[in-house]
Design a protein around this motif. Structure first.
Motif, PDB file in Angstrom:
ATOM      1  N   MET A  12      -4.146   4.509   1.378  1.00 19.47           N
ATOM      2  CA  MET A  12      -3.093   4.552   2.394  1.00 19.47           C
ATOM      3  C   MET A  12      -2.416   5.927   2.386  1.00 19.47           C
ATOM      4  O   MET A  12      -2.183   6.528   3.432  1.00 19.47           O
ATOM      5  CB  MET A  12      -2.061   3.445   2.128  1.00 19.47           C
ATOM      6  CG  MET A  12      -0.782   3.552   2.945  1.00 19.47           C
ATOM      7  SD  MET A  12      -1.019   3.644   4.731  1.00 19.47           S
ATOM      8  CE  MET A  12      -1.638   2.012   5.105  1.00 19.47           C
TER       9      MET A  12
ATOM     10  N   ASN B 250      -4.466   8.452   3.972  1.00 26.08           N
ATOM     11  CA  ASN B 250      -4.454   8.325   5.433  1.00 26.08           C
ATOM     12  C   ASN B 250      -3.352   9.164   6.085  1.00 26.08           C
ATOM     13  O   ASN B 250      -3.469   9.534   7.245  1.00 26.08           O
ATOM     14  CB  ASN B 250      -4.273   6.856   5.835  1.00 26.08           C
ATOM     15  CG  ASN B 250      -5.609   6.125   5.868  1.00 26.08           C
ATOM     16  OD1 ASN B 250      -6.638   6.698   5.517  1.00 26.08           O
ATOM     17  ND2 ASN B 250      -5.581   4.870   6.275  1.00 26.08           N
ATOM     18  N   ALA B 251      -2.270   9.444   5.340  1.00 26.66           N
ATOM     19  CA  ALA B 251      -1.172  10.226   5.908  1.00 26.66           C
ATOM     20  C   ALA B 251      -1.609  11.672   6.161  1.00 26.66           C
ATOM     21  O   ALA B 251      -1.055  12.356   7.023  1.00 26.66           O
ATOM     22  CB  ALA B 251       0.035  10.210   4.974  1.00 26.66           C
TER      23      ALA B 251
ATOM     24  N   ASN C 237      -8.478  -2.629  14.426  1.00 19.84           N
ATOM     25  CA  ASN C 237      -7.700  -3.501  13.540  1.00 19.84           C
ATOM     26  C   ASN C 237      -7.878  -4.961  13.952  1.00 19.84           C
ATOM     27  O   ASN C 237      -8.476  -5.248  14.987  1.00 19.84           O
ATOM     28  CB  ASN C 237      -6.239  -3.044  13.486  1.00 19.84           C
ATOM     29  CG  ASN C 237      -5.456  -3.360  14.747  1.00 19.84           C
ATOM     30  OD1 ASN C 237      -5.966  -4.030  15.642  1.00 19.84           O
ATOM     31  ND2 ASN C 237      -4.232  -2.891  14.825  1.00 19.84           N
TER      32      ASN C 237
ATOM     33  N   GLN D  20      -7.900   2.173  16.081  1.00 17.25           N
ATOM     34  CA  GLN D  20      -7.063   2.972  15.192  1.00 17.25           C
ATOM     35  C   GLN D  20      -7.796   4.259  14.841  1.00 17.25           C
ATOM     36  O   GLN D  20      -9.009   4.245  14.640  1.00 17.25           O
ATOM     37  CB  GLN D  20      -6.745   2.204  13.906  1.00 17.25           C
ATOM     38  CG  GLN D  20      -6.075   0.857  14.125  1.00 17.25           C
ATOM     39  CD  GLN D  20      -4.640   0.989  14.587  1.00 17.25           C
ATOM     40  OE1 GLN D  20      -3.834   1.689  13.986  1.00 17.25           O
ATOM     41  NE2 GLN D  20      -4.315   0.325  15.691  1.00 17.25           N
TER      42      GLN D  20
ATOM     43  N   ARG E 250      -7.027   6.195  12.092  1.00 21.37           N
ATOM     44  CA  ARG E 250      -6.683   6.554  10.713  1.00 21.37           C
ATOM     45  C   ARG E 250      -7.968   6.698   9.907  1.00 21.37           C
ATOM     46  O   ARG E 250      -9.021   6.200  10.320  1.00 21.37           O
ATOM     47  CB  ARG E 250      -5.815   5.469  10.092  1.00 21.37           C
ATOM     48  CG  ARG E 250      -4.509   5.234  10.828  1.00 21.37           C
ATOM     49  CD  ARG E 250      -3.464   6.244  10.430  1.00 21.37           C
ATOM     50  NE  ARG E 250      -2.241   6.101  11.213  1.00 21.37           N
ATOM     51  CZ  ARG E 250      -1.282   7.015  11.224  1.00 21.37           C
ATOM     52  NH1 ARG E 250      -1.414   8.142  10.543  1.00 21.37           N
ATOM     53  NH2 ARG E 250      -0.189   6.840  11.928  1.00 21.37           N
TER      54      ARG E 250
ATOM     55  N   HIS F 297      -8.132  -0.861   7.725  1.00 24.12           N
ATOM     56  CA  HIS F 297      -7.086  -1.786   7.279  1.00 24.12           C
ATOM     57  C   HIS F 297      -7.484  -2.593   6.065  1.00 24.12           C
ATOM     58  O   HIS F 297      -6.651  -2.903   5.217  1.00 24.12           O
ATOM     59  CB  HIS F 297      -6.711  -2.721   8.433  1.00 24.12           C
ATOM     60  CG  HIS F 297      -7.848  -3.595   8.890  1.00 24.12           C
ATOM     61  ND1 HIS F 297      -8.042  -4.850   8.398  1.00 24.12           N
ATOM     62  CD2 HIS F 297      -8.878  -3.361   9.753  1.00 24.12           C
ATOM     63  CE1 HIS F 297      -9.135  -5.370   8.955  1.00 24.12           C
ATOM     64  NE2 HIS F 297      -9.656  -4.472   9.779  1.00 24.12           N
TER      65      HIS F 297
ATOM     66  N   THR G 136      -6.803  -0.645   2.581  1.00 22.02           N
ATOM     67  CA  THR G 136      -5.530  -0.024   2.206  1.00 22.02           C
ATOM     68  C   THR G 136      -4.447  -1.056   1.909  1.00 22.02           C
ATOM     69  O   THR G 136      -4.509  -2.186   2.385  1.00 22.02           O
ATOM     70  CB  THR G 136      -5.010   0.895   3.335  1.00 22.02           C
ATOM     71  OG1 THR G 136      -4.786   0.118   4.503  1.00 22.02           O
ATOM     72  CG2 THR G 136      -5.989   2.018   3.636  1.00 22.02           C
TER      73      THR G 136
ATOM     74  N   ARG H 227      -1.363  -2.466   7.366  1.00 26.53           N
ATOM     75  CA  ARG H 227      -0.854  -1.689   8.515  1.00 26.53           C
ATOM     76  C   ARG H 227      -0.400  -0.330   7.985  1.00 26.53           C
ATOM     77  O   ARG H 227      -0.048  -0.218   6.803  1.00 26.53           O
ATOM     78  CB  ARG H 227       0.303  -2.419   9.181  1.00 26.53           C
ATOM     79  CG  ARG H 227       1.449  -2.620   8.194  1.00 26.53           C
ATOM     80  CD  ARG H 227       2.650  -3.345   8.733  1.00 26.53           C
ATOM     81  NE  ARG H 227       3.675  -3.362   7.684  1.00 26.53           N
ATOM     82  CZ  ARG H 227       3.783  -4.301   6.752  1.00 26.53           C
ATOM     83  NH1 ARG H 227       2.922  -5.305   6.706  1.00 26.53           N
ATOM     84  NH2 ARG H 227       4.725  -4.232   5.837  1.00 26.53           N
ATOM     85  N   TYR H 228      -0.403   0.686   8.853  1.00 23.12           N
ATOM     86  CA  TYR H 228      -0.069   2.016   8.369  1.00 23.12           C
ATOM     87  C   TYR H 228       1.383   2.096   7.908  1.00 23.12           C
ATOM     88  O   TYR H 228       2.312   1.819   8.663  1.00 23.12           O
ATOM     89  CB  TYR H 228      -0.314   3.071   9.458  1.00 23.12           C
ATOM     90  CG  TYR H 228       0.052   4.453   8.970  1.00 23.12           C
ATOM     91  CD1 TYR H 228      -0.820   5.171   8.164  1.00 23.12           C
ATOM     92  CD2 TYR H 228       1.287   5.028   9.271  1.00 23.12           C
ATOM     93  CE1 TYR H 228      -0.480   6.417   7.677  1.00 23.12           C
ATOM     94  CE2 TYR H 228       1.639   6.277   8.791  1.00 23.12           C
ATOM     95  CZ  TYR H 228       0.754   6.968   7.997  1.00 23.12           C
ATOM     96  OH  TYR H 228       1.087   8.196   7.504  1.00 23.12           O
ATOM     97  N   SER H 229       1.604   2.435   6.636  1.00 17.50           N
ATOM     98  CA  SER H 229       2.943   2.709   6.126  1.00 17.50           C
ATOM     99  C   SER H 229       2.819   3.566   4.878  1.00 17.50           C
ATOM    100  O   SER H 229       2.513   3.063   3.798  1.00 17.50           O
ATOM    101  CB  SER H 229       3.696   1.420   5.799  1.00 17.50           C
ATOM    102  OG  SER H 229       4.897   1.740   5.092  1.00 17.50           O
TER     103      SER H 229
END
Lengths: 288, 255
Positions: free
Chosen positions: A49, A52-53, A104, A110, A112, A116, A119, A123-125
């Motif tokens: 995750m 992914n940023a 997703n 998505q 990214r 999903h 990670t 969800r993306y966070s």
């Protein structure tokens, strides 16, 4: 998980034989194994995750969008179609559906890097990924430290992982490679000892990969970098440390895949029992 | 109580089993929505702050040579400000702009930009580490925050400094806060210059905080007002910063 003597307690002077039920893994080993396995899974998935940023990896101290990335995950549009890709050293692979471009569970496309299902959270966070990652980093580091201290004190390292001079001989190493390739596993008392390849694999994990994950993780911390700049310098700078962090994580994934495959091939129930209860039935065979 | 325990244990068991099948995620997604779980995980932030402060003390962030600087320094967050007062100051080259330093101080200050440029200066080439993972090395110059705090004289109750910014990010005012340990650190400066030129708008003109040893989102841009406070409660979301309030980022961003 109790440590009651195993029936029948083998007299000390006789070597256990094929078919005997013996104590293979002591309680600290079993505890650490499972705590560590769980921590590594959470760390891996929350780490993906965080990746992914900013799905790009660099060498050196700095590295951002305008700098050269040696690894990149992204999506690109050509004409009417869009693809997800993985790019390493200028070579691109189409990874649509898995990396860079995927759908997703709600059916939304998505863009990214990791999907999903790989990670935490799904969800993306970035913030929540970091909360999981930085909390479980303590579990990994604390667990490893305690386990290594115990392993030294209880002579687990010296007795079970120490590679003897004889085992380092090329002929012996080659023989072990051949045995593994033919899936010839030791039987009887010989099955109580790790083979040299096993020792090398476990030593790599205990002394290189896991400490390396912790050190490269610390090297990325701007606060740690102030009081312990050597940690970052050791890896060639912060972005290099981030790259090594990722590569070591992939190496650990590789280790786990091989490790699980080997236990399945060697007899999954017996192996699983030994790492849960400690008891292991020594295999019968002509090499007993 | 017993029921909760059983449920929790069942949830944990299910999570563990599901994990083997690659279905750990919905479990983790649900777990972090549980305030007790979230609180436990987030308490690692205190461990980070305490251990980093204990081991690091007032250690200086690494400083680099000119040859090691990033060719292009990426801008992040707000790259432009729509606030009309800011736009007016921008068009005047910030000639009539001043920084307010107020709150729990003996002597509130309004410091014009030209005064900030003539106070004793500190220049440092440091690495900016974004929470996302990228880094950029640049040269920053400005007065130490400690110099201004000494001029304004903090009241004994003051424990934090809040940096109010001119920009709205996704419609909400950006702000950040640091404690006194970082406020008086020698490398904590109010930078008006980057890479030898006055700050451009994308990087936070006319003034941004540099709090080396912490991640990028702590380095508030477009700083217009610094407020000394005893507690962060009651300021916007109460967690001490824009991303802390709106994105659950850690207030202590040293790691």
């Amino acid at each position: 998980m109790n440590e009651t003597p195993l029936p029948p307690p083998p007299p000390p002077q006789t070597t256990p034989r094929g078919g005997d039920l013996v104590l293979r893994h002591r309680l600290p080993t079993r505890l650490w194994h499972w705590i560590n396995a769980f921590a590594l899974l959470v760390l891996l998935m929350s780490g993906l995750m965080i990746f992914n940023a900013h799905p790009r990896l660099y060498w050196g101290d700095y590295g951002a969008n305008f700098d050269h990335a040696w690894l990149k995950v992204g999506s690109a549009r050509t004409g009417n179609s869009e693809v997800g890709y993985l790019e390493i050293a200028g070579r691109r692979w189409d990874t649509t559906g898995v990396l860079g471009l995927w759908t997703n569970p709600d059916g939304q496309v998505q863009r990214r890097a990791f999907p999903h299902w790989a990670t935490i959270p799904s969800r993306y966070s970035l913030a929540e990924g970091r909360i999981w990652h930085l909390a479980f980093a303590w579990v990994l580091a604390g667990g490893l430290l305690l386990y290594l201290l115990w392993s030294l004190a209880a002579r687990h390292l010296q007795r079970d992982l120490h590679i003897t001079r004889g085992e380092w001989r090329p002929a012996h190493l080659w023989q072990d490679v051949r045995d593994h390739a033919r899936l010839r596993f030791p039987a009887g008392a010989a099955a109580l000892r790790y083979s040299v390849l096993q020792k090398l694999a476990y030593a790599l994990v205990l002394f290189v990969l896991l400490p390396g994950m912790i050190l490269t993780g610390l090297a990325m911390s701007p606060a740690t970098d102030a009081w312990a700049p050597l940690v970052g310098e050791m890896f060639g700078g912060r972005q290099s440390a981030r790259s090594v962090h990722f590569l070591f994580a992939m190496a650990l994934v590789g280790f786990v895949l091989v490790h699980v495959t080997m236990t399945v091939l060697a007899g999954p129930l017996n192996e699983l029992r030994s790492i849960v209860t400690g008891r292991y039935r020594l295999p019968r065979g002509e090499r007993a | 109580m017993t029921l909760t325990l059983i449920l929790t244990r069942r949830t944990l068991l299910r999570t563990g089993l599901a994990g083997a099948g690659g279905l750990l995620l919905p479990g983790c997604d649900r777990l972090i929505d549980n305030p007790a779980v979230r609180g436990t995980l987030e308490s690692a932030e205190d461990l980070h702050r305490i251990t980093q402060r204990a081991l690091g003390g007032s250690a200086l962030a690494r400083e680099y040579g000119e040859a090691e600087m990033s060719p292009v320094f990426r801008a992040n967050g707000s790259r432009e400000v729509s606030d009309p007062v800011y736009r007016r100051h921008f068009s005047q080259g910030f000639a009539n702009w001043s920084l307010a330093l107020e709150g729990l101080v003996e002597r509130p200050l309004a410091v014009p930009l030209h005064a900030l440029r003539t106070l004793p200066q500190r220049a440092q080439i440091t690495r900016h580490d974004c929470v996302e993972g990228w880094s950029a090395i640049g040269r920053w110059q400005g007065p130490r925050l400690a110099t201004l705090l000494d001029m304004a004289r903090l009241k004994p109750q003051a424990r934090f400094l809040v940096f109010h910014c001119a920009d709205l990010y996704h419609g909400r005012p950006y702000y950040e806060s640091i404690d006194l340990a970082d406020a008086f650190h020698p490398q904590t400066i109010l930078a008006w210059s980057m890479n030898g030129r006055p700050l451009d708008e994308a990087h936070g003109a006319p003034l941004r905080l540099r709090v080396e040893r912490q991640l990028g989102y702590k380095h508030a841009k477009f700083v217009t007002r610094i407020e000394a406070v005893a507690t962060l409660a009651g300021i916007h979301g109460g967690r001490g910063g824009y991303w802390e309030d709106n994105g659950a980022y850690a207030w202590y961003a040293g790691i």
